[in-house]
Design an enzyme around this catalytic site. Structure first.
Site, mmCIF file in Angstrom:
data_model
loop_
_atom_site.group_PDB
_atom_site.id
_atom_site.type_symbol
_atom_site.label_atom_id
_atom_site.label_comp_id
_atom_site.label_asym_id
_atom_site.label_seq_id
_atom_site.Cartn_x
_atom_site.Cartn_y
_atom_site.Cartn_z
ATOM 1 C CB SER A 1 -0.813 0.092 1.291
ATOM 2 O OG SER A 1 -1.385 -1.099 1.630
ATOM 3 C CG HIS B 1 -3.053 -1.543 -3.377
ATOM 4 N ND1 HIS B 1 -3.683 -0.351 -3.132
ATOM 5 C CD2 HIS B 1 -2.844 -2.116 -2.166
ATOM 6 C CE1 HIS B 1 -3.842 -0.216 -1.831
ATOM 7 N NE2 HIS B 1 -3.344 -1.259 -1.220
ATOM 8 C CD GLU C 1 -5.567 1.758 -5.835
ATOM 9 O OE1 GLU C 1 -6.299 2.745 -5.676
ATOM 10 O OE2 GLU C 1 -4.564 1.535 -5.133
ATOM 11 C CG ASN D 1 -4.800 3.013 0.516
ATOM 12 O OD1 ASN D 1 -5.935 2.673 0.814
ATOM 13 N ND2 ASN D 1 -3.768 2.202 0.639
HETATM 14 N N1 3HC Z 1 -13.244 -11.965 5.071
HETATM 15 C C1 3HC Z 1 -13.924 -12.593 4.097
HETATM 16 N N2 3HC Z 1 -15.205 -12.314 3.814
HETATM 17 C C2 3HC Z 1 -15.806 -11.379 4.570
HETATM 18 C C3 3HC Z 1 -15.150 -10.693 5.610
HETATM 19 C C4 3HC Z 1 -13.801 -11.020 5.856
HETATM 20 N N3 3HC Z 1 -13.066 -10.428 6.775
HETATM 21 N N4 3HC Z 1 -16.012 -9.806 6.156
HETATM 22 C C5 3HC Z 1 -17.158 -9.947 5.496
HETATM 23 N N5 3HC Z 1 -17.045 -10.890 4.540
HETATM 24 C C6 3HC Z 1 -18.068 -11.305 3.595
HETATM 25 C C7 3HC Z 1 -19.182 -12.059 4.253
HETATM 26 O O1 3HC Z 1 -18.934 -13.432 4.277
HETATM 27 C C8 3HC Z 1 -20.347 -11.735 3.330
HETATM 28 O O2 3HC Z 1 -20.268 -12.526 2.163
HETATM 29 P P1 3HC Z 1 -21.598 -12.958 1.358
HETATM 30 O O3 3HC Z 1 -22.452 -11.752 1.214
HETATM 31 O O4 3HC Z 1 -21.081 -13.455 0.036
HETATM 32 O O5 3HC Z 1 -22.224 -14.006 2.174
HETATM 33 C C9 3HC Z 1 -20.059 -10.296 2.881
HETATM 34 O O6 3HC Z 1 -18.640 -10.100 3.062
HETATM 35 C C10 3HC Z 1 -20.816 -9.281 3.707
HETATM 36 O O7 3HC Z 1 -20.478 -9.498 5.074
HETATM 37 P P2 3HC Z 1 -21.369 -9.068 6.323
HETATM 38 O O8 3HC Z 1 -22.818 -9.138 5.944
HETATM 39 O O9 3HC Z 1 -20.931 -9.866 7.509
HETATM 40 O O10 3HC Z 1 -20.895 -7.618 6.679
HETATM 41 P P3 3HC Z 1 -21.041 -6.284 5.869
HETATM 42 O O11 3HC Z 1 -22.197 -6.278 4.956
HETATM 43 O O12 3HC Z 1 -20.889 -5.240 6.912
HETATM 44 O O13 3HC Z 1 -19.731 -6.251 4.949
HETATM 45 C C11 3HC Z 1 -17.528 -5.535 4.562
HETATM 46 C C12 3HC Z 1 -18.447 -6.328 5.490
HETATM 47 C C13 3HC Z 1 -17.494 -6.198 3.202
HETATM 48 C C14 3HC Z 1 -16.144 -5.582 5.157
HETATM 49 C C15 3HC Z 1 -18.099 -4.083 4.438
HETATM 50 O O14 3HC Z 1 -18.276 -3.553 5.705
HETATM 51 C C16 3HC Z 1 -17.200 -3.154 3.642
HETATM 52 O O15 3HC Z 1 -17.232 -3.135 2.430
HETATM 53 N N6 3HC Z 1 -16.391 -2.341 4.369
HETATM 54 C C17 3HC Z 1 -15.461 -1.412 3.751
HETATM 55 C C18 3HC Z 1 -14.179 -2.128 3.483
HETATM 56 C C19 3HC Z 1 -13.183 -1.231 2.799
HETATM 57 O O16 3HC Z 1 -13.382 -0.045 2.607
HETATM 58 N N7 3HC Z 1 -12.039 -1.834 2.443
HETATM 59 C C20 3HC Z 1 -10.944 -1.110 1.861
HETATM 60 C C21 3HC Z 1 -9.965 -0.778 2.923
HETATM 61 S S1 3HC Z 1 -8.574 0.089 2.335
HETATM 62 C C22 3HC Z 1 -7.458 -1.105 1.953
HETATM 63 O O17 3HC Z 1 -7.665 -2.263 2.113
HETATM 64 C C23 3HC Z 1 -6.189 -0.635 1.339
HETATM 65 C C24 3HC Z 1 -4.992 -1.123 2.065
HETATM 66 O O18 3HC Z 1 -3.864 -0.655 1.366
HETATM 67 C C25 3HC Z 1 -4.924 -0.644 3.489
#
Ligand code: 3HC
Length: 291
Positions: free
Chosen positions: A124, A145, A157, A196
């Site tokens: 990242s 990424h 990305e 990011n």
């Molecule tokens: N691992 C695997 N699958 C997961 C998971 C995890 N940690 N958390 C949730 N899931 C899956 C669930 O199994 C479910 O799958 P399904 O719909 O196919 O059955 C689906 O995701 C939805 O899960 P939930 O209903 O339990 O929970 P939410 O609807 O709240 O979704 C989330 C969870 C997908 C994490 C959602 O909250 C989200 O999109 N959050 C934002 C995440 C984000 O912005 N990520 C980017 C971060 S920045 C980054 O990564 C960059 C790096 O460089 C730091």
């Protein structure tokens, strides 16, 4: 010339937060996947996650028993990077954000992997031009990424530094398509790439509001979820991506700019020094110890 159909074996270096999910996703999408890590404990945890996740997918009706079994048979966790990378067509490194460590790994991968293999970093924070010259194939070293959780988030990305060939970009974008991800082509190496940069500015604002005691962690998160429709608030998201990673990225920015406003926020430092890195350590902005 390398083509997408030449990619059969993927090696993922690092089985941590990102690496194990990237590996499993590749296996589910049909690639033979070899994931390696220096820690046997981390490898065992990743291996156990695969079973739990795949059985959960079957229970939810998202995968058939046969699909889950096929994915299971395509993924292997192994302590030897030599074994994991020797037949790889595409390698994705996902280790700690430490430049010297990445350079050493890329130099080793360059020696081990077949000459046609593309060497990508999921970093990242570190652009591939800082790593590419540790190898004899800089044109094949690229940032790929993924986003956390990598099994779920669609975006990848593909970042093209000046040393990266068009062929490497093309194959990497096609690989994302085969992985059923949505790729974006980042045409220049900029710190934080695309998303990011946007997320970091949101985090900064959220931390400032907390440090100034304008509102609580819970209320700042609520504002983003219920007022802006974000799937999770900035503090919950920061716990997912890691306070340690945030701290490293902020310090790196400060080193570059010398601007005190870029220093990690006091509340972030407070958690970092206590080893409260977020969900992975059971405590960060929130407490997950009972979960
Ligand atoms: N691992 C695997 N699958 C997961 C998971 C995890 N940690 N958390 C949730 N899931 C899956 C669930 O199994 C479910 O799958 P399904 O719909 O196919 O059955 C689906 O995701 C939805 O899960 P939930 O209903 O339990 O929970 P939410 O609807 O709240 O979704 C989330 C969870 C997908 C994490 C959602 O909250 C989200 O999109 N959050 C934002 C995440 C984000 O912005 N990520 C980017 C971060 S920045 C980054 O990564 C960059 C790096 O460089 C730091």
């Amino acid at each position: 010339m390398m083509r997408i159909d030449d990619i059969k074996n993927i090696c993922v270096v690092g089985a941590g937060n990102m690496g194990h999910q990237i590996s499993l996703h590749c296996a589910i999408m049909g690639f033979n996947t070899f994931c390696t890590d220096v820690s046997k404990k981390v490898l065992a945890k990743a291996d156990a996650f695969v079973d739990k996740y795949l059985s959960g997918r079957v229970e939810k009706g998202k995968l058939t028993t046969q699909q889950a079994a096929a994915a299971r048979s395509r993924i292997r966790f192994m302590p030897s990077m030599e074994d994991a990378a020797k037949d790889a067509d595409y390698i994705i490194e996902a280790v700690l954000e430490v430049l010297d460590l990445k350079r050493k790994i890329f130099a080793d991968l360059d020696r081990i992997a077949p000459p046609h293999a593309i060497l990508a970093t999921n970093s990242s924070a570190i652009v591939s031009s800082k790593i590419a010259d540790a190898t004899g194939r800089p044109d094949k070293v690229i940032n790929l990424h993924f986003f956390n959780p990598a099994l779920v988030m669609k975006l990848v990305e593909v970042v093209q530094g000046p040393h990266v060939s068009e062929e490497t970009v093309q194959v990497s974008m096609e690989l994302c398509e085969r992985l059923k991800k949505i790729s974006v082509h980042v045409k220049k190496e900029v710190k934080g790439f695309l998303l990011n940069r946007i997320l970091l500015s949101m985090f900064k604002e959220a931390f400032w509001l907390l440090d100034m005691d304008v509102a609580s962690i819970e209320d700042i998160d609520k504002a983003c979820v219920y007022g802006a429709g974000h799937p999770m608030g900035p503090f919950t998201l920061n716990d997912l991506t890691g306070i340690d990673l945030q701290y490293i990225m902020d310090l790196e920015t400060f080193r570059e700019t010398g601007n005190v406003a870029d220093l990690p926020s006091p509340s972030l430092v407070e958690r970092y020094v206590k080893g409260c890195y977020g969900k992975k350590t059971g405590r960060g902005w929130y407490d997950y110890s009972d979960k």
